[in-house]
Design an enzyme around this catalytic site. Sequence first.
Site, short mmCIF file in Angstrom:
data_model
loop_
_atom_site.label_atom_id
_atom_site.label_comp_id
_atom_site.label_asym_id
_atom_site.label_seq_id
_atom_site.Cartn_x
_atom_site.Cartn_y
_atom_site.Cartn_z
N ARG A 160 0.85 -1.21 0.00
CA ARG A 160 0.00 0.00 0.00
C ARG A 160 0.88 1.25 0.00
O ARG A 160 0.63 2.21 -0.72
CB ARG A 160 -0.94 0.00 1.22
CG ARG A 160 -1.97 -1.13 1.18
CD ARG A 160 -3.07 -0.93 2.22
NE ARG A 160 -2.63 -1.07 3.61
CZ ARG A 160 -2.61 -2.22 4.29
NH1 ARG A 160 -3.00 -3.34 3.72
NH2 ARG A 160 -2.23 -2.25 5.56
N LYS A 174 -12.32 15.09 3.78
CA LYS A 174 -13.41 14.58 2.95
C LYS A 174 -14.37 13.74 3.78
O LYS A 174 -13.94 12.98 4.65
CB LYS A 174 -12.86 13.71 1.82
CG LYS A 174 -13.97 13.11 0.94
CD LYS A 174 -13.45 12.05 0.00
CE LYS A 174 -13.93 10.69 0.44
NZ LYS A 174 -13.65 9.63 -0.56
N LYS A 230 -18.14 18.09 -3.71
CA LYS A 230 -17.76 16.93 -4.53
C LYS A 230 -19.01 16.13 -4.86
O LYS A 230 -19.40 15.24 -4.11
CB LYS A 230 -16.74 16.08 -3.76
CG LYS A 230 -16.35 14.78 -4.48
CD LYS A 230 -15.07 14.19 -3.92
CE LYS A 230 -14.79 12.83 -4.54
NZ LYS A 230 -13.42 12.36 -4.26
P1 13P Z 1 -14.22 7.61 -7.39
O1 13P Z 1 -13.73 8.70 -8.30
O2 13P Z 1 -13.53 6.28 -7.63
O3 13P Z 1 -15.71 7.52 -7.35
O4 13P Z 1 -13.73 7.97 -5.93
C1 13P Z 1 -13.81 9.27 -5.50
C2 13P Z 1 -14.04 9.30 -4.05
O5 13P Z 1 -13.29 9.90 -3.31
C3 13P Z 1 -15.21 8.61 -3.53
O6 13P Z 1 -15.44 8.98 -2.20
#
Ligand code: 13P
Length: 339
Positions: free
Chosen positions: A46, A136, A219
Amino acid sequence: MNRSELARIAQAMVAKGKGILAADESTGTIAKRFAAIQLDSTEEHRRAYRELLFTAPGAPESISGVILYDETIRQKTADGTPFAQYLTQHGIVPGIKVDRGAKPLAGFPGETVTEGLDGLRERLIEYYKLGARFAKWRAVIDIGPTMPSAFGIEANAHALARYAALCQENGIVPIVEPEVLMDGGHSIERCEEVTDATLDCVFKQLQAHRIYLEGMVLKPNMVIAGKKAAVQASPEAVAQATVRCLKRHVPPAVPGIAFLSGGQSPTEATLHLSLINRAGALPWAVTFSYGRALQETALKAWGGRNADFKAGQLEFARRARLNGLASTGSYQPEMEKAA
Ligand code: 13P
């Protein structure tokens, strides 16, 4: 809370021609990604894979920020530089996933609510010390014949807003991610209806929780038919519906929108982003915060083989560059062959 500092970081995250790499896969999710290349998910694998991405030559020209996972923000490059410090030195803002996943919402079969608010203030203080300047939190809204309920949307929007307030209190820019899944067989119209309801509720909750809009990044998902739908909308229709939906709900005070890829193929995600940016003047910067769509081909090129470390980096930098172009509307599908 230092508002001008929050606004400055948010603007750096959506700087012109750049976007965000989501590399915050939980230990369970990264194990699934590695299984696809027959690689065991050890801590060293990882770490090595994240080093491949973060140190890829050329990538900082198109990458403004990276979302890390708890394990990753504590890891270092092979020569001993903490990842967060390495990224900062290369002009990339380090961020951190702080939610603890979508869990079944009691009383609402099939729906989920994202957990992770307990102890969040203390965790944010620690992550700030480790170098994180944004965070996030992902809320998951699934579409079914009788889902989502208004209550399910509200429970998720409320948690997102509480998270965002705690982030700003601690000098961290919140990425607010309400993801309407594209897993089902629903139409693009149904996706638009649910995304409309979700964004409406999310911004009501953000206002109610006194979120400083200039110091956040949204987002969202794109407005798109479910993967299993027989009828798929054209890329132009996806772009139009997405822009229409965002204009209805996202105040111009929000500096930027950074899409998730959600299961779109890498080329689809890039094309959609470029078309969205060509849809006329938009009041926000509109870019990517992709996980799978940025990593899929790089992961395959590397394949877990030391000998292909550079090949993986080249492929990651290539996708990052194409998405950087898409964030200004200047990507064309023909560039896939040339690049
Ligand atoms: P994906 O672009 O693979 O959907 O992932 C973005 C992400 O941070 C999902 O929480």
